[in-house]
Enzyme design. Structure first.
Site, mmCIF file in Angstrom:
data_model
loop_
_atom_site.group_PDB
_atom_site.id
_atom_site.type_symbol
_atom_site.label_atom_id
_atom_site.label_comp_id
_atom_site.label_asym_id
_atom_site.label_seq_id
_atom_site.Cartn_x
_atom_site.Cartn_y
_atom_site.Cartn_z
ATOM 1 N N CYS A 116 0.767 -1.313 -0.271
ATOM 2 C CA CYS A 116 0.104 0.061 -0.037
ATOM 3 C C CYS A 116 1.255 1.793 0.098
ATOM 4 O O CYS A 116 0.205 2.853 -0.138
ATOM 5 C CB CYS A 116 -0.748 0.601 1.203
ATOM 6 S SG CYS A 116 -2.162 -1.811 1.086
ATOM 7 N N HIS A 134 -6.234 1.777 5.638
ATOM 8 C CA HIS A 134 -6.521 0.506 3.998
ATOM 9 C C HIS A 134 -7.122 -0.398 5.116
ATOM 10 O O HIS A 134 -6.520 -1.087 5.571
ATOM 11 C CB HIS A 134 -5.361 0.422 3.671
ATOM 12 C CG HIS A 134 -6.075 -0.797 1.766
ATOM 13 N ND1 HIS A 134 -7.093 -0.738 1.194
ATOM 14 C CD2 HIS A 134 -5.273 -1.551 1.843
ATOM 15 C CE1 HIS A 134 -7.447 -1.938 0.494
ATOM 16 N NE2 HIS A 134 -6.232 -2.457 0.692
ATOM 17 N N HIS A 136 -10.226 -4.056 4.299
ATOM 18 C CA HIS A 136 -10.940 -4.998 3.594
ATOM 19 C C HIS A 136 -11.966 -5.127 3.999
ATOM 20 O O HIS A 136 -12.691 -5.930 3.998
ATOM 21 C CB HIS A 136 -10.067 -6.458 3.545
ATOM 22 C CG HIS A 136 -8.723 -6.049 2.457
ATOM 23 N ND1 HIS A 136 -7.929 -7.444 2.284
ATOM 24 C CD2 HIS A 136 -7.783 -5.264 1.691
ATOM 25 C CE1 HIS A 136 -6.370 -6.880 0.927
ATOM 26 N NE2 HIS A 136 -7.081 -5.550 1.826
ATOM 27 N N GLU A 159 -27.535 10.930 9.601
ATOM 28 C CA GLU A 159 -27.195 11.742 10.396
ATOM 29 C C GLU A 159 -25.849 11.498 10.995
ATOM 30 O O GLU A 159 -24.215 12.538 10.849
ATOM 31 C CB GLU A 159 -27.760 10.952 11.581
ATOM 32 C CG GLU A 159 -26.945 12.017 13.711
ATOM 33 C CD GLU A 159 -27.867 13.584 13.226
ATOM 34 O OE1 GLU A 159 -27.314 14.653 13.731
ATOM 35 O OE2 GLU A 159 -28.395 13.860 12.466
ATOM 36 N N HIS A 224 -12.851 -5.013 -3.330
ATOM 37 C CA HIS A 224 -11.160 -5.128 -2.689
ATOM 38 C C HIS A 224 -11.631 -4.324 -1.066
ATOM 39 O O HIS A 224 -11.406 -4.995 -0.535
ATOM 40 C CB HIS A 224 -10.191 -4.087 -3.273
ATOM 41 C CG HIS A 224 -8.913 -4.255 -2.790
ATOM 42 N ND1 HIS A 224 -7.715 -4.019 -4.261
ATOM 43 C CD2 HIS A 224 -8.276 -4.132 -1.545
ATOM 44 C CE1 HIS A 224 -6.937 -3.782 -2.963
ATOM 45 N NE2 HIS A 224 -7.072 -3.875 -1.887
#
Length: 265
Positions: A116, A134, A136, A159, A224
């Site tokens: 990443c 990040h 999943h 809200e 992903h």
């Protein structure tokens, strides 16, 4: 930052690691926070099976250009502070790798930087982020599938949207800045990009989405997961939690035939 004592994954307190980029005595140090948050995210089923990742820029430290990144292929719930990679912006110079630790810590595994990393760096350089997450998340994946013919996810009149930042481009600087918080009547729009076989190949698409959607603080990756960033780690955490709530709700609304936006949007 002081030299610190860290735990081996197998045997607690077996080694003292003299490392100026780590500090076991500061619970808010980026390396320690990454481990704490990864355990929390694991419990939420966001980073299971070694998936996902997190990085934190040391915005409150002596050098705010230092970025701490969790390694690739590691069970996130077992992550230890000494396993962090550290790079320095803007040149992305590698300052620290866990592979330089004593052999007793690294003999059974060759650490690799998170796949990443180039996507995290995009968030730091393009949005001056303080942290990037990040996951999943199944909610993110399901939304990307239910909106399979769309390049945007939209939801309004909920809200929880108030937990997210209202962003705008500063005409003088050209930078995206927080100008307040989103409100109940605002419509949240998240770009959806297509997945690729290799994580780093998402970089161009992510950068394009960040550029084209100045009002977003997250990007969905179809089939992903999601990338979320914020001005510091706690804001990024709040945004990630709020978005996951909204994505889960949107899945249930879609399955129940309830529109996620209104005709007045």
């Amino acid at each position: 930052m002081s030299a610190s004592c860290f735990c081996n994954k197998k045997n607690d307190q077996i080694s003292k690691l003299d490392d100026s980029l780590l500090d076991a005595n500061d619970p808010n140090h980026p390396a320690n926070l990454i481990c704490e948050l990864c355990r929390l995210f694991y419990d939420n089923n966001w980073v299971t099976g070694t998936g996902g990742g997190i990085s934190i820029r040391d915005v409150k430290g002596e050098n705010p250009n230092l970025v701490y990144i969790a390694p690739s292929g590691i069970q996130k719930e077992k992550l230890q502070p000494w396993e962090m990679f550290v790079v320095e912006l803007p040149d992305e110079k590698l300052l620290r790798t866990p592979n330089d630790c004593p052999a007793e810590l690294t003999k059974s595994y060759k650490y690799k930087p998170s796949a990443c990393t180039p996507l995290f760096m995009s968030c730091y350089t393009m949005r001056d982020a303080g942290a990037c997450i990040h996951t999943h998340s199944q909610n993110a994946v399901m939304c990307s599938l239910l909106w399979g013919d769309k390049v945007e996810f939209e939801i309004s009149h909920i809200e929880q949207i108030k937990a997210l930042p209202k962003l705008a481009v500063n005409e003088k600087t050209g930078k995206v800045e927080k100008v307040g918080s989103m409100q109940y009547f605002d419509k949240l729009v998240l770009p959806i990009i297509e997945n690729t076989p290799h994580e780093e190949d998402l970089t161009d698409s992510l950068q394009e989405a960040i550029k084209n959607y100045p009002g977003t603080t997250a990007v969905l990756v179809r089939r992903h997961g999601i990338y979320v960033w914020g001005e510091d780690v706690w804001k990024a955490k709040v945004y990630n939690e709020a978005l996951d709530y909204l994505l889960e709700l949107a899945v249930k609304m879609k399955q129940s035939g309830i529109p996620t936006t209104t005709q007045t949007d």
